[in-house]
Design a protein around this motif. Structure first.
Motif, PDB file in Angstrom:
ATOM      1  N   PRO A 193      17.293   1.200   1.617  1.00 34.64           N
ATOM      2  CA  PRO A 193      17.798   2.558   1.381  1.00 34.64           C
ATOM      3  C   PRO A 193      17.739   2.906  -0.105  1.00 34.64           C
ATOM      4  O   PRO A 193      18.029   2.082  -0.966  1.00 34.64           O
ATOM      5  N   GLY A 194      17.344   4.133  -0.378  1.00 34.47           N
ATOM      6  CA  GLY A 194      17.252   4.594  -1.759  1.00 34.47           C
ATOM      7  C   GLY A 194      18.599   5.027  -2.311  1.00 34.47           C
ATOM      8  O   GLY A 194      19.599   5.079  -1.592  1.00 34.47           O
ATOM      9  N   ARG A 195      18.596   5.352  -3.584  1.00 29.68           N
ATOM     10  CA  ARG A 195      19.823   5.792  -4.242  1.00 29.68           C
ATOM     11  C   ARG A 195      20.276   7.142  -3.690  1.00 29.68           C
ATOM     12  O   ARG A 195      21.459   7.358  -3.476  1.00 29.68           O
ATOM     13  N   GLU A 196      19.323   8.023  -3.461  1.00 31.48           N
ATOM     14  CA  GLU A 196      19.635   9.336  -2.883  1.00 31.48           C
ATOM     15  C   GLU A 196      19.753   9.200  -1.367  1.00 31.48           C
ATOM     16  O   GLU A 196      18.980   8.472  -0.749  1.00 31.48           O
ATOM     17  N   PRO A 197      20.694   9.881  -0.757  1.00 30.55           N
ATOM     18  CA  PRO A 197      20.822   9.799   0.701  1.00 30.55           C
ATOM     19  C   PRO A 197      19.538  10.256   1.401  1.00 30.55           C
ATOM     20  O   PRO A 197      18.890  11.218   0.987  1.00 30.55           O
ATOM     21  N   GLY A 198      19.164   9.522   2.443  1.00 31.75           N
ATOM     22  CA  GLY A 198      17.981   9.891   3.213  1.00 31.75           C
ATOM     23  C   GLY A 198      16.665   9.432   2.618  1.00 31.75           C
ATOM     24  O   GLY A 198      15.606   9.856   3.067  1.00 31.75           O
ATOM     25  N   THR A 199      16.731   8.560   1.606  1.00 33.29           N
ATOM     26  CA  THR A 199      15.493   8.065   0.990  1.00 33.29           C
ATOM     27  C   THR A 199      15.402   6.552   1.144  1.00 33.29           C
ATOM     28  O   THR A 199      16.383   5.884   1.469  1.00 33.29           O
ATOM     29  N   ALA A 234      10.826   7.506  -1.087  1.00 30.26           N
ATOM     30  CA  ALA A 234      10.253   8.387  -0.067  1.00 30.26           C
ATOM     31  C   ALA A 234      11.362   8.814   0.878  1.00 30.26           C
ATOM     32  O   ALA A 234      12.367   8.118   1.047  1.00 30.26           O
ATOM     33  N   ARG A 235      11.170   9.933   1.480  1.00 32.75           N
ATOM     34  CA  ARG A 235      12.125  10.437   2.468  1.00 32.75           C
ATOM     35  C   ARG A 235      11.994   9.634   3.757  1.00 32.75           C
ATOM     36  O   ARG A 235      10.893   9.318   4.191  1.00 32.75           O
ATOM     37  N   VAL A 236      13.110   9.299   4.366  1.00 38.45           N
ATOM     38  CA  VAL A 236      13.115   8.617   5.663  1.00 38.45           C
ATOM     39  C   VAL A 236      12.963   9.681   6.736  1.00 38.45           C
ATOM     40  O   VAL A 236      13.816  10.549   6.896  1.00 38.45           O
ATOM     41  N   ASN A 237      11.836   9.622   7.456  1.00 38.74           N
ATOM     42  CA  ASN A 237      11.540  10.628   8.471  1.00 38.74           C
ATOM     43  C   ASN A 237      11.908  10.135   9.864  1.00 38.74           C
ATOM     44  O   ASN A 237      12.050   8.946  10.091  1.00 38.74           O
ATOM     45  N   GLY A 238      12.012  11.046  10.785  1.00 38.26           N
ATOM     46  CA  GLY A 238      12.224  10.713  12.179  1.00 38.26           C
ATOM     47  C   GLY A 238      13.580  11.122  12.712  1.00 38.26           C
ATOM     48  O   GLY A 238      13.702  11.473  13.885  1.00 38.26           O
ATOM     49  N   VAL A 239      14.602  11.081  11.883  1.00 43.94           N
ATOM     50  CA  VAL A 239      15.951  11.383  12.353  1.00 43.94           C
ATOM     51  C   VAL A 239      16.066  12.850  12.754  1.00 43.94           C
ATOM     52  O   VAL A 239      16.557  13.166  13.850  1.00 43.94           O
ATOM     53  N   LEU A 294       0.821  -1.219   0.000  1.00 44.51           N
ATOM     54  CA  LEU A 294       0.000   0.000   0.000  1.00 44.51           C
ATOM     55  C   LEU A 294       0.850   1.261   0.000  1.00 44.51           C
ATOM     56  O   LEU A 294       0.512   2.239  -0.677  1.00 44.51           O
ATOM     57  N   ASN A 295       1.944   1.264   0.737  1.00 48.58           N
ATOM     58  CA  ASN A 295       2.814   2.441   0.720  1.00 48.58           C
ATOM     59  C   ASN A 295       3.509   2.608  -0.625  1.00 48.58           C
ATOM     60  O   ASN A 295       3.667   3.731  -1.102  1.00 48.58           O
ATOM     61  N   ALA A 296       3.895   1.510  -1.235  1.00 49.93           N
ATOM     62  CA  ALA A 296       4.476   1.595  -2.580  1.00 49.93           C
ATOM     63  C   ALA A 296       3.430   2.102  -3.568  1.00 49.93           C
ATOM     64  O   ALA A 296       3.737   2.908  -4.456  1.00 49.93           O
ATOM     65  N   ALA A 297       2.178   1.668  -3.414  1.00 52.07           N
ATOM     66  CA  ALA A 297       1.105   2.150  -4.293  1.00 52.07           C
ATOM     67  C   ALA A 297       0.926   3.657  -4.142  1.00 52.07           C
ATOM     68  O   ALA A 297       0.749   4.374  -5.137  1.00 52.07           O
ATOM     69  N   ARG A 298       0.973   4.157  -2.916  1.00 55.59           N
ATOM     70  CA  ARG A 298       0.864   5.613  -2.702  1.00 55.59           C
ATOM     71  C   ARG A 298       2.019   6.350  -3.375  1.00 55.59           C
ATOM     72  O   ARG A 298       1.816   7.395  -3.978  1.00 55.59           O
ATOM     73  N   LEU A 299       3.220   5.817  -3.231  1.00 53.29           N
ATOM     74  CA  LEU A 299       4.372   6.443  -3.895  1.00 53.29           C
ATOM     75  C   LEU A 299       4.170   6.480  -5.407  1.00 53.29           C
ATOM     76  O   LEU A 299       4.381   7.517  -6.046  1.00 53.29           O
ATOM     77  N   PHE A 300       3.772   5.345  -5.984  1.00 50.68           N
ATOM     78  CA  PHE A 300       3.585   5.289  -7.438  1.00 50.68           C
ATOM     79  C   PHE A 300       2.487   6.240  -7.886  1.00 50.68           C
ATOM     80  O   PHE A 300       2.592   6.869  -8.938  1.00 50.68           O
ATOM     81  N   ALA A 301       1.412   6.339  -7.108  1.00 50.73           N
ATOM     82  CA  ALA A 301       0.309   7.237  -7.460  1.00 50.73           C
ATOM     83  C   ALA A 301       0.762   8.694  -7.446  1.00 50.73           C
ATOM     84  O   ALA A 301       0.229   9.520  -8.180  1.00 50.73           O
ATOM     85  N   GLU A 302       1.744   9.006  -6.608  1.00 50.99           N
ATOM     86  CA  GLU A 302       2.298  10.363  -6.555  1.00 50.99           C
ATOM     87  C   GLU A 302       3.398  10.563  -7.590  1.00 50.99           C
ATOM     88  O   GLU A 302       3.998  11.634  -7.660  1.00 50.99           O
ATOM     89  N   GLY A 303       3.688   9.530  -8.374  1.00 50.88           N
ATOM     90  CA  GLY A 303       4.724   9.615  -9.390  1.00 50.88           C
ATOM     91  C   GLY A 303       6.126   9.505  -8.822  1.00 50.88           C
ATOM     92  O   GLY A 303       7.080   9.980  -9.427  1.00 50.88           O
ATOM     93  N   LYS A 304       6.276   8.876  -7.666  1.00 51.76           N
ATOM     94  CA  LYS A 304       7.574   8.744  -7.014  1.00 51.76           C
ATOM     95  C   LYS A 304       7.965   7.275  -6.901  1.00 51.76           C
ATOM     96  O   LYS A 304       7.115   6.400  -6.838  1.00 51.76           O
ATOM     97  N   LEU A 305       9.260   7.051  -6.849  1.00 55.40           N
ATOM     98  CA  LEU A 305       9.779   5.710  -6.586  1.00 55.40           C
ATOM     99  C   LEU A 305      10.368   5.609  -5.185  1.00 55.40           C
ATOM    100  O   LEU A 305      10.500   4.528  -4.643  1.00 55.40           O
TER     101      LEU A 305
END
Length: 179
Positions: free
Chosen positions: A84-90, A59-64, A46-57
């Motif tokens: 972990p994503g390709r970009e730092p913090g994702t 998400a930012r890692v929150n909390g730190v 479901l979270n991946a579906a939300r990302l795809f619906a927003e046109g994103k692959l």
């Protein structure tokens, strides 16, 4: 060779009864399906579906930042099913993207409240139709093809996975469609 069955004109109730049972099965599935992300797999899909619906692959890692922690703690804030994503913090989904894409499409068309959760029961119904059609294509009599669909519909594993937003039943549907 299989014995020849009587023509459907002699038994018009058979096709109508089959369609009625299919709709009844679908109604039962839809009324008992899970409309929440109840465990890790459904959460990730479901979270991946939300990302795809927003046109994103990713998400930012929150909390730190909110906790004032050093960046080296960021991997501890990545939930199960994400990497972990390709970009730092994702972070990105580590799960296959097929079901989330189906869910995102359904949500964009019909809303987020129920549509993503109905993708799997719909795939279950279509799987039953496809297994019937596959039986007919292989030369089985109509009754045997219906029996094959009924056996799949009654399989406890199939029913269980048809009620949860997971990829097993859509994978079954697409495998049958490929055949």
């Amino acid at each position: 060779m299989w014995p020849r069955a009587r023509k459907s004109a002699e038994r018009p109730f058979f096709p109508l009864a089959s369609v009625a049972l299919l709709f009844a099965y679908g109604a039962v599935l839809c009324s008992h399906t899970s409309f929440i992300a109840g465990f890790a797999d459904t959460y990730v899909y479901l979270n991946a579906a939300r990302l795809f619906a927003e046109g994103k692959l990713a998400a930012r890692v929150n909390g730190v930042e909110e906790l004032g922690l050093p960046d080296s703690y960021r991997p501890l804030f990545i939930p199960i099913g994400f990497s972990p994503g390709r970009e730092p913090g994702t972070m990105v989904s580590a799960y296959p993207s097929g079901l989330p894409l189906h869910m995102a499409g359904a949500a964009l068309l019909f809303g987020w409240a129920r549509a993503p959760f109905l993708v799997v029961p719909l795939a279950a119904l279509l799987s039953l139709v496809l297994i019937y059609l596959l039986g007919r294509e292989l030369g089985l009599p109509r009754a045997f093809s219906v029996a094959g669909a009924a056996l799949l519909a009654a399989l406890p594993t199939f029913v269980s996975y048809a009620l949860e937003p997971v990829s097993d039943v859509p994978a079954t549907f697409w495998a049958l469609a490929a055949v």
